[in-house]
Design an enzyme around this catalytic site. Sequence first.
Site, PDB file in Angstrom:
ATOM      1  N   GLY A 327     133.203  61.476  -0.517  1.00  0.00           N
ATOM      2  CA  GLY A 327     132.013  60.636  -0.526  1.00  0.00           C
ATOM      3  C   GLY A 327     131.491  60.436  -1.938  1.00  0.00           C
ATOM      4  O   GLY A 327     132.241  60.446  -2.917  1.00  0.00           O
ATOM      5  N   SER A 328     130.173  60.294  -2.055  1.00  0.00           N
ATOM      6  CA  SER A 328     129.577  59.978  -3.353  1.00  0.00           C
ATOM      7  C   SER A 328     129.587  61.136  -4.333  1.00  0.00           C
ATOM      8  O   SER A 328     129.237  60.958  -5.509  1.00  0.00           O
ATOM      9  CB  SER A 328     128.142  59.488  -3.158  1.00  0.00           C
ATOM     10  OG  SER A 328     128.145  58.242  -2.470  1.00  0.00           O
TER      11      SER A 328
END
Length: 644
Positions: A327-328
Amino acid sequence: MTEFKDIERELRLFRRRLFAVSALVLLCFGLLLSRFIWLQVVRYEAYAAKAEDNRISVVPIAPNRGLILDRNGVVLARNYSAYTLEITPSKIQVPLDDLIDQLGTVVDIQLKDRRRFKKLLEESKQFESLPVRTRLTDEEVARFTAQRYRFPGVDIQARLFRQYPFGKTAAHVIGYIGRISQSDADKIDDTDDAANYNGTDYIGKAGLEKSYESQLHGTTGYEEVEISASGRAVRTLSHTPSAPGKNLILSIDIELQKVIEEAFGDRKGALIAIEPSTGDILAYVSMPSFDPNLFVDGIDQQSWDELNNSPDRPLVNRPLSGTYPPGSTYKPFMALAALELGKRRPEDAINDQGFFMLGNHKFRDDKPDGHGIVNMFKSIVVSCDTYYYQLANDLGVDAIHDFMKPFGFGQLTGIDLENERRGLLPSTAWKHAAYSKPEQQKWYAGETISLGIGQGYNAFTPLQMAHALATLVNNGIVMKPHLVKILEDGLSHQRTMTVPKESYRIPLKQEDIDFVKSAMVGVNKPGGTGAAAFAGAGYVSGGKSGTAQVATIKQNEKYDAKHVAQNLRDHSLFTAFAPADHPTIALAVIVENGGWGAAAAGPLARKALDYYLLKKRPGDVVTKADAAKVDAVTIDPATGNTSD
């Protein structure tokens, strides 16, 4: 009429008979003499050795298994002696079930004991002694001893047992031992250490108990005992003592481990905390966990089925073998790549309108209306997807792969546990090798875009994520992550470090590293995605939230967790380090199906840092003086520089 005897004839006959008998006697004596010479002269040494073997019995002395301790000397795995009631199936003349029923009138044998015995019976040789009841009380020992004559083939044995006093805590790290199975015995026989396992009943089956089996086991001793013709021991001729196994002193802080596991509650996930300068793993959490004590005597079938068939998969070592999109949390590394490869400067900005277009395909930002003008610092602080869609497109998949590889993404870290998964760091070469059809082998530009926000083919273990962050905040110096910090000799107590020096260094510009770290500090300050989780902390930390998509969402469909099955909801991730100026801890946490990263994983990261840095447990109050340390720090949003 008088008959005359032929005396001469009878004498000849007598002499012939006497000669025949004498020859036969001489032949017999000759055979006896030759046999005597064969046994006493020609084969003397061989038969003398056999006679000596019959007279002398060599009894193996099993060594004490090494202890396992945490970094502060707290014992995590220890040994103790107890009595067991054991049955040798080959010596039993009655049905086993009937025998166990009879034993149950003397010693308490429960249903779980019966199930465990049957499971051991299936895995063991018939001539082996198998426990039907362990850890007998003194009263039970006395009762059985008085009635032992009723149960041929059943006896009481004094055994060393392994105990894990913290139960489920750190079970995936420590692992467990179990009785040596036939497959284990076959593997031992194929090694040079087979003789060292004479008299040993147990072996490491999982975790550090398995990966450090050769160090923990020790050296078997021997006792030569003279045996009488009736088989009774007469005297001890010689004694070679056993040598205990080495003690493992871990890098784990068991109190930190307990705090984190308690904070997880009934949620699934993992957390890895590392000391960046050494590679020491401070906490290694895989949730849910299991009680390793269940396996020591041989787990019963019902307990095994409950663990093995649970939908929560408590036996899965998530930090080691679970792979997830980062993810981020990947974005700081993407930003560092852009700086190092000359693709972006910190002040370069985009106008984020909430999406990025590639051809006719729209890649949407998490914020529908966009974040407006976004430079690199802000892109990390507010986690702007659009910024990294465009950056990934500019870098290309192979440049991303080559930059990320030295950080350990998609690579084996070499941690001292078995069965580590490699994960996947995609490249054009990987895809070409992974697929057989030409249309599948081709890398498409659209596949690169999602890599920038840690999605797509990216699949890393929580261990790799924590290791990469530790390397970043350690200024590119790579330390091999490890759980065993020191090997201690069981007799001399001499200590040896397991990872005495760095593995290698990644050539990075210090100003680029400092900028990315400062942006991650901004994440946990007001306006950043981690601000709520770290409000009022008594230290300055850096972090990055992440949300990893599990289920595929249609292009024009909006994700709504309330309308998605629990097991298909997004994973929640958070990476963090502290103190910001000189990090002594870096961690990665994932909560499976936990949703937004800062909401579920962020508070767990905060609790871990609170305890490690301030010894504050959940519920403890942070003082005003502690909070003031954070409030005194300001950040320049243009440069990312911090000042007090």
